[in-house]
Motif scaffolding. Structure first.
Motif, PDB file in Angstrom:
ATOM      1  N   MET A  79      26.832  34.734  15.869  1.00  0.00           N
ATOM      2  CA  MET A  79      26.449  33.465  15.262  1.00  0.00           C
ATOM      3  C   MET A  79      25.143  33.636  14.484  1.00  0.00           C
ATOM      4  O   MET A  79      24.208  34.293  14.945  1.00  0.00           O
ATOM      5  N   LYS A  80      25.093  33.038  13.290  1.00  0.00           N
ATOM      6  CA  LYS A  80      23.865  33.036  12.501  1.00  0.00           C
ATOM      7  C   LYS A  80      22.898  32.004  13.088  1.00  0.00           C
ATOM      8  O   LYS A  80      23.325  31.008  13.678  1.00  0.00           O
ATOM      9  N   LYS A  81      21.620  32.208  12.880  1.00  0.00           N
ATOM     10  CA  LYS A  81      20.601  31.265  13.350  1.00  0.00           C
ATOM     11  C   LYS A  81      20.694  29.956  12.557  1.00  0.00           C
ATOM     12  O   LYS A  81      20.599  28.884  13.118  1.00  0.00           O
ATOM     13  N   GLU A  82      20.873  30.085  11.240  1.00  0.00           N
ATOM     14  CA  GLU A  82      21.015  28.923  10.363  1.00  0.00           C
ATOM     15  C   GLU A  82      22.369  28.986   9.664  1.00  0.00           C
ATOM     16  O   GLU A  82      22.833  30.056   9.294  1.00  0.00           O
ATOM     17  N   GLU A  83      22.952  27.830   9.445  1.00  0.00           N
ATOM     18  CA  GLU A  83      24.237  27.755   8.771  1.00  0.00           C
ATOM     19  C   GLU A  83      24.024  27.875   7.266  1.00  0.00           C
ATOM     20  O   GLU A  83      23.645  26.915   6.598  1.00  0.00           O
ATOM     21  N   LYS A  84      24.229  29.080   6.756  1.00  0.00           N
ATOM     22  CA  LYS A  84      24.098  29.324   5.317  1.00  0.00           C
ATOM     23  C   LYS A  84      24.785  30.628   4.947  1.00  0.00           C
ATOM     24  O   LYS A  84      25.045  31.476   5.790  1.00  0.00           O
ATOM     25  N   TRP A  85      25.078  30.771   3.661  1.00  0.00           N
ATOM     26  CA  TRP A  85      25.736  31.954   3.125  1.00  0.00           C
ATOM     27  C   TRP A  85      24.696  33.015   2.804  1.00  0.00           C
ATOM     28  O   TRP A  85      23.677  32.725   2.196  1.00  0.00           O
ATOM     29  N   TRP A  86      24.942  34.258   3.227  1.00  0.00           N
ATOM     30  CA  TRP A  86      24.024  35.359   2.933  1.00  0.00           C
ATOM     31  C   TRP A  86      24.515  36.104   1.696  1.00  0.00           C
ATOM     32  O   TRP A  86      25.721  36.375   1.562  1.00  0.00           O
ATOM     33  N   PRO A  87      23.626  36.508   0.813  1.00  0.00           N
ATOM     34  CA  PRO A  87      24.053  37.277  -0.363  1.00  0.00           C
ATOM     35  C   PRO A  87      24.444  38.721  -0.015  1.00  0.00           C
ATOM     36  O   PRO A  87      25.135  39.380  -0.780  1.00  0.00           O
ATOM     37  N   ARG A  88      24.001  39.204   1.139  1.00  0.00           N
ATOM     38  CA  ARG A  88      24.352  40.543   1.619  1.00  0.00           C
ATOM     39  C   ARG A  88      24.084  40.589   3.123  1.00  0.00           C
ATOM     40  O   ARG A  88      23.456  39.698   3.682  1.00  0.00           O
ATOM     41  N   LEU A  89      24.544  41.647   3.770  1.00  0.00           N
ATOM     42  CA  LEU A  89      24.374  41.784   5.215  1.00  0.00           C
ATOM     43  C   LEU A  89      23.002  42.318   5.592  1.00  0.00           C
ATOM     44  O   LEU A  89      22.359  41.820   6.511  1.00  0.00           O
ATOM     45  N   ASN A  90      22.566  43.337   4.889  1.00  0.00           N
ATOM     46  CA  ASN A  90      21.329  44.005   5.275  1.00  0.00           C
ATOM     47  C   ASN A  90      20.131  43.468   4.492  1.00  0.00           C
ATOM     48  O   ASN A  90      20.280  42.869   3.438  1.00  0.00           O
ATOM     49  N   LYS A  91      18.968  43.723   5.048  1.00  0.00           N
ATOM     50  CA  LYS A  91      17.732  43.190   4.492  1.00  0.00           C
ATOM     51  C   LYS A  91      17.437  43.712   3.091  1.00  0.00           C
ATOM     52  O   LYS A  91      17.065  42.962   2.210  1.00  0.00           O
ATOM     53  N   GLU A  92      17.586  45.015   2.894  1.00  0.00           N
ATOM     54  CA  GLU A  92      17.199  45.608   1.619  1.00  0.00           C
ATOM     55  C   GLU A  92      18.271  46.526   1.059  1.00  0.00           C
ATOM     56  O   GLU A  92      18.789  47.373   1.768  1.00  0.00           O
TER      57      GLU A  92
END
Length: 137
Positions: A83-96
């Motif tokens: 589960m994500k902390k906030e309900e939102k779409w991520w542009p990618r999985l990893n940080k960088e």
């Protein structure tokens, strides 16, 4: 000398959760270890036939609920539902940046504006450790 390799990771997402599959050629199931924090996932394991050591820390794009995930270990890898902390779409999985061992799981992928389908979006079941009948591995 023991080799250390990065596992291949397939992933998909919804606004509320992530699905990750650590794909290995073979796996000694009892060696699979996942450490989940709010910002990263550390995976270690040993290959069954190859005896290769797999070790990879995935720094996530955003925060997850490190107390709210399910894991399934098979002879071919590890699947995670997080589960994500906030309900939102991520542009990618990893940080960088792009990592060569991370790929989209097109069988599970939905676009950001696709409607959620209850019970279908992630047909992922984790065996109940208390019920020996539920372990299909």
């Amino acid at each position: 000398m023991e080799k250390c390799r990065k596992p291949d990771i397939n992933w998909a997402q919804r606004h509320t959760h992530l699905f990750l599959s650590y794909v290995l050629p073979s796996l000694e199931k009892e060696t699979a270890n996942i450490q989940v924090t709010s910002t990263s996932i550390h995976f270690t394991a040993i290959g069954d036939s190859s005896r290769d050591r797999f070790d990879f820390v995935l720094d996530l794009y955003d925060e997850i609920d490190s107390d709210n995930y399910k894991m399934n270990v098979t002879a071919r890898g590890v699947s995670l539902f997080i589960m994500k902390k906030e309900e939102k779409w991520w542009p990618r999985l990893n940080k960088e940046g792009k990592l060569n061992n991370i790929k989209i799981d097109w069988d599970k992928w939905r676009e950001e504006d696709d409607p959620e389908i209850p019970g279908v979006d992630f047909p992922f079941e984790v065996p109940d450790p208390e019920d020996p009948e539920s372990d299909d591995n």
